[in-house]
Write a protein that holds these residues in place. Structure first.
Motif, PDB file in Angstrom:
ATOM      1  N   ASP A  51       0.806  -1.221   0.000  1.00 12.77           N
ATOM      2  CA  ASP A  51       0.000   0.000   0.000  1.00 12.77           C
ATOM      3  C   ASP A  51       0.843   1.277   0.000  1.00 12.77           C
ATOM      4  N   LYS A  52       2.105   1.182   0.401  1.00 15.66           N
ATOM      5  CA  LYS A  52       2.974   2.361   0.478  1.00 15.66           C
ATOM      6  C   LYS A  52       3.473   2.757  -0.910  1.00 15.66           C
ATOM      7  N   ILE A  53       3.305   4.027  -1.251  1.00 16.57           N
ATOM      8  CA  ILE A  53       3.849   4.545  -2.505  1.00 16.57           C
ATOM      9  C   ILE A  53       5.341   4.789  -2.302  1.00 16.57           C
ATOM     10  N   VAL A  54       6.135   3.932  -2.904  1.00 17.93           N
ATOM     11  CA  VAL A  54       7.591   4.047  -2.790  1.00 17.93           C
ATOM     12  C   VAL A  54       8.121   5.070  -3.785  1.00 17.93           C
ATOM     13  N   SER A  55       7.535   5.075  -4.967  1.00 21.48           N
ATOM     14  CA  SER A  55       8.001   5.976  -6.016  1.00 21.48           C
ATOM     15  C   SER A  55       6.853   6.292  -6.964  1.00 21.48           C
ATOM     16  N   ILE A  99      -0.170  14.159  -4.096  1.00 19.51           N
ATOM     17  CA  ILE A  99      -0.421  12.956  -3.294  1.00 19.51           C
ATOM     18  C   ILE A  99      -0.420  13.228  -1.790  1.00 19.51           C
ATOM     19  N   VAL A 100      -0.397  14.497  -1.378  1.00 19.78           N
ATOM     20  CA  VAL A 100      -0.401  14.810   0.060  1.00 19.78           C
ATOM     21  C   VAL A 100      -1.606  14.193   0.779  1.00 19.78           C
ATOM     22  N   PRO A 101      -2.821  14.193   0.180  1.00 23.34           N
ATOM     23  CA  PRO A 101      -3.971  13.595   0.873  1.00 23.34           C
ATOM     24  C   PRO A 101      -3.817  12.105   1.164  1.00 23.34           C
ATOM     25  N   GLY A 102      -2.827  11.445   0.569  1.00 17.90           N
ATOM     26  CA  GLY A 102      -2.598  10.028   0.836  1.00 17.90           C
ATOM     27  C   GLY A 102      -1.643   9.782   1.984  1.00 17.90           C
ATOM     28  N   TYR A 103      -1.127  10.854   2.583  1.00 23.16           N
ATOM     29  CA  TYR A 103      -0.138  10.729   3.661  1.00 23.16           C
ATOM     30  C   TYR A 103      -0.777  10.234   4.952  1.00 23.16           C
ATOM     31  N   ASP A 104      -0.120   9.258   5.592  1.00 20.81           N
ATOM     32  CA  ASP A 104      -0.568   8.733   6.884  1.00 20.81           C
ATOM     33  C   ASP A 104       0.428   9.178   7.952  1.00 20.81           C
ATOM     34  N   LYS A 134      -5.385   5.290   0.686  1.00 23.31           N
ATOM     35  CA  LYS A 134      -5.865   6.561   1.245  1.00 23.31           C
ATOM     36  C   LYS A 134      -5.971   7.620   0.153  1.00 23.31           C
ATOM     37  N   LEU A 135      -5.059   7.591  -0.801  1.00 25.48           N
ATOM     38  CA  LEU A 135      -5.107   8.524  -1.920  1.00 25.48           C
ATOM     39  C   LEU A 135      -6.401   8.347  -2.714  1.00 25.48           C
ATOM     40  N   LEU A 136      -6.865   7.105  -2.811  1.00 24.72           N
ATOM     41  CA  LEU A 136      -8.090   6.802  -3.549  1.00 24.72           C
ATOM     42  C   LEU A 136      -9.352   7.101  -2.736  1.00 24.72           C
ATOM     43  N   SER A 137      -9.282   6.890  -1.420  1.00 26.95           N
ATOM     44  CA  SER A 137     -10.487   7.010  -0.598  1.00 26.95           C
ATOM     45  C   SER A 137     -10.713   8.394  -0.005  1.00 26.95           C
ATOM     46  N   ASN A 138      -9.662   9.162   0.199  1.00 28.02           N
ATOM     47  CA  ASN A 138      -9.784  10.488   0.812  1.00 28.02           C
ATOM     48  C   ASN A 138     -10.497  11.441  -0.141  1.00 28.02           C
ATOM     49  N   LYS A 141     -10.646  14.498  -0.194  1.00 29.34           N
ATOM     50  CA  LYS A 141      -9.876  15.703  -0.508  1.00 29.34           C
ATOM     51  C   LYS A 141      -8.792  15.430  -1.553  1.00 29.34           C
ATOM     52  N   SER A 142      -8.701  14.199  -1.984  1.00 27.32           N
ATOM     53  CA  SER A 142      -7.679  13.817  -2.955  1.00 27.32           C
ATOM     54  C   SER A 142      -8.137  14.084  -4.382  1.00 27.32           C
ATOM     55  N   GLU A 143      -7.235  14.584  -5.188  1.00 25.64           N
ATOM     56  CA  GLU A 143      -7.487  14.765  -6.620  1.00 25.64           C
ATOM     57  C   GLU A 143      -7.908  13.457  -7.266  1.00 25.64           C
ATOM     58  N   TYR A 144      -7.375  12.349  -6.738  1.00 31.79           N
ATOM     59  CA  TYR A 144      -7.560  11.041  -7.369  1.00 31.79           C
ATOM     60  C   TYR A 144      -8.744  10.248  -6.793  1.00 31.79           C
ATOM     61  N   HIS A 145      -9.527  10.908  -5.960  1.00 27.71           N
ATOM     62  CA  HIS A 145     -10.661  10.233  -5.329  1.00 27.71           C
ATOM     63  C   HIS A 145     -11.720   9.825  -6.349  1.00 27.71           C
ATOM     64  N   ASP A 146     -11.895  10.630  -7.373  1.00 26.32           N
ATOM     65  CA  ASP A 146     -12.951  10.367  -8.356  1.00 26.32           C
ATOM     66  C   ASP A 146     -12.482  10.829  -9.732  1.00 26.32           C
ATOM     67  N   GLY A 147     -12.937  10.105 -10.779  1.00 25.17           N
ATOM     68  CA  GLY A 147     -12.624  10.515 -12.140  1.00 25.17           C
ATOM     69  C   GLY A 147     -11.280  10.034 -12.652  1.00 25.17           C
ATOM     70  N   TYR A 148     -10.674   9.085 -11.951  1.00 21.80           N
ATOM     71  CA  TYR A 148      -9.396   8.512 -12.372  1.00 21.80           C
ATOM     72  C   TYR A 148      -9.504   6.997 -12.476  1.00 21.80           C
ATOM     73  N   LYS A 149      -8.687   6.416 -13.338  1.00 23.08           N
ATOM     74  CA  LYS A 149      -8.694   4.971 -13.534  1.00 23.08           C
ATOM     75  C   LYS A 149      -7.380   4.374 -13.036  1.00 23.08           C
ATOM     76  N   LEU A 150      -7.507   3.368 -12.162  1.00 21.16           N
ATOM     77  CA  LEU A 150      -6.336   2.667 -11.632  1.00 21.16           C
ATOM     78  C   LEU A 150      -6.140   1.370 -12.414  1.00 21.16           C
ATOM     79  N   ILE A 151      -4.932   1.195 -12.962  1.00 23.72           N
ATOM     80  CA  ILE A 151      -4.608  -0.023 -13.705  1.00 23.72           C
ATOM     81  C   ILE A 151      -3.363  -0.651 -13.100  1.00 23.72           C
TER      82      ILE A 151
END
Length: 252
Positions: A85-89, A190-195, A205-209, A211-221
């Motif tokens: 779950d941790k974004i390394v890079s 990606i600040v909203p994904g910070y724990d 958290k980046l997907l569920s928060n 306040k995140s840009e990536y919460h809606d309207g983005y596709k994860l592959i």
């Protein structure tokens, strides 16, 4: 005369020392102000102040890219390497379709050949292209960095708009080439994904928060190796696999 010259040289030397001390003091003071400003900006950001649980199902290489109003993938967004779950890079990339670039050639569009990069051809033909500038590159994310194409001949242009690397823990105030960890996080949105507890950025958290840009309207592959990236991804050609293995011992 000799004594007067020595006295004059001594005064000049003392003046030089005092001037140097003043310059150092000003630089140090400026840096402290800059560092305090950076720290204040990070502390005032509350976008990550949401408690969530880690989701260890996220592992490997992903793209997280924006969909247009018709649900079509624009390929603007992130390439990520994630471990437990941790974004390394990650790298934030802006994708400019080849059709949009060709339109900028105007009445010279018929002079485009099918062998050379479009940016180079534009320079040769005296065409000024309107392309994103991107950010000064500091980190090695393992993903595409800079501006250019990843295919031979005329193709879409990729531009790196943000970069983030954190194999260990995030330190908001840590400075790398005048940028802090917080700056790098902001460049990728990606600040909203910070724990706070783990001091990591989580994909879940980046997907569920909200306040995140990536919460809606983005596709994860998620991609399964080099061949899968080559087949399905438009913002990497699979070269990230070897790079991530070397940089982070990723075992991909």
């Amino acid at each position: 005369m000799r004594k007067e010259k020595l006295k004059k040289d001594g005064k000049d030397f003392l003046k030089d020392i005092i001037a140097l001390i003043c310059i150092i003091a000003v630089c140090f003071g400026g840096y402290k102000l800059y560092a305090n400003y950076k720290t204040s900006s990070a502390q005032n950001d509350t976008s990550y102040k949401v408690k969530t649980k880690r989701n260890n199902k996220y592992n490997g290489v992903y793209s997280l890219t924006k969909l247009d109003e018709n649900g079509k993938n624009t390929w603007d967004g992130l390439m990520l390497y994630v471990k437990n779950d941790k974004i390394v890079s990650c790298a934030r990339i802006e994708y400019t379709p080849v059709e949009d670039i060709k339109k900028q050639f105007g009445d010279k569009i018929d002079q485009i050949n099918e062998e050379d990069d479009l940016e180079w051809q534009a320079e040769m033909l005296g065409v000024k292209l309107d392309l994103p500038n991107g950010v000064p590159l500091i980190l090695d994310t393992g993903f595409f960095n800079g501006r250019g194409g990843i295919t031979e001949g005329p193709g879409p242009q990729l531009t790196t708009m943000g970069e983030f690397v954190c194999p260990n823990k995030v330190d908001f105030e840590k400075v790398t080439d005048i940028k802090t960890d917080y700056d790098f996080m902001k460049s990728c949105l990606i600040v909203p994904g910070y724990d706070e507890d783990s001091r990591e950025v989580w994909l879940s958290k980046l997907l569920s928060n909200e306040k995140s840009e990536y919460h809606d309207g983005y596709k994860l592959i998620k991609y399964n190796g080099f061949d899968d990236i080559q087949k399905r991804c438009r913002i990497d050609n699979g070269g990230c696999i070897d790079k991530l293995n070397k940089l982070f011992n990723a075992g991909l």
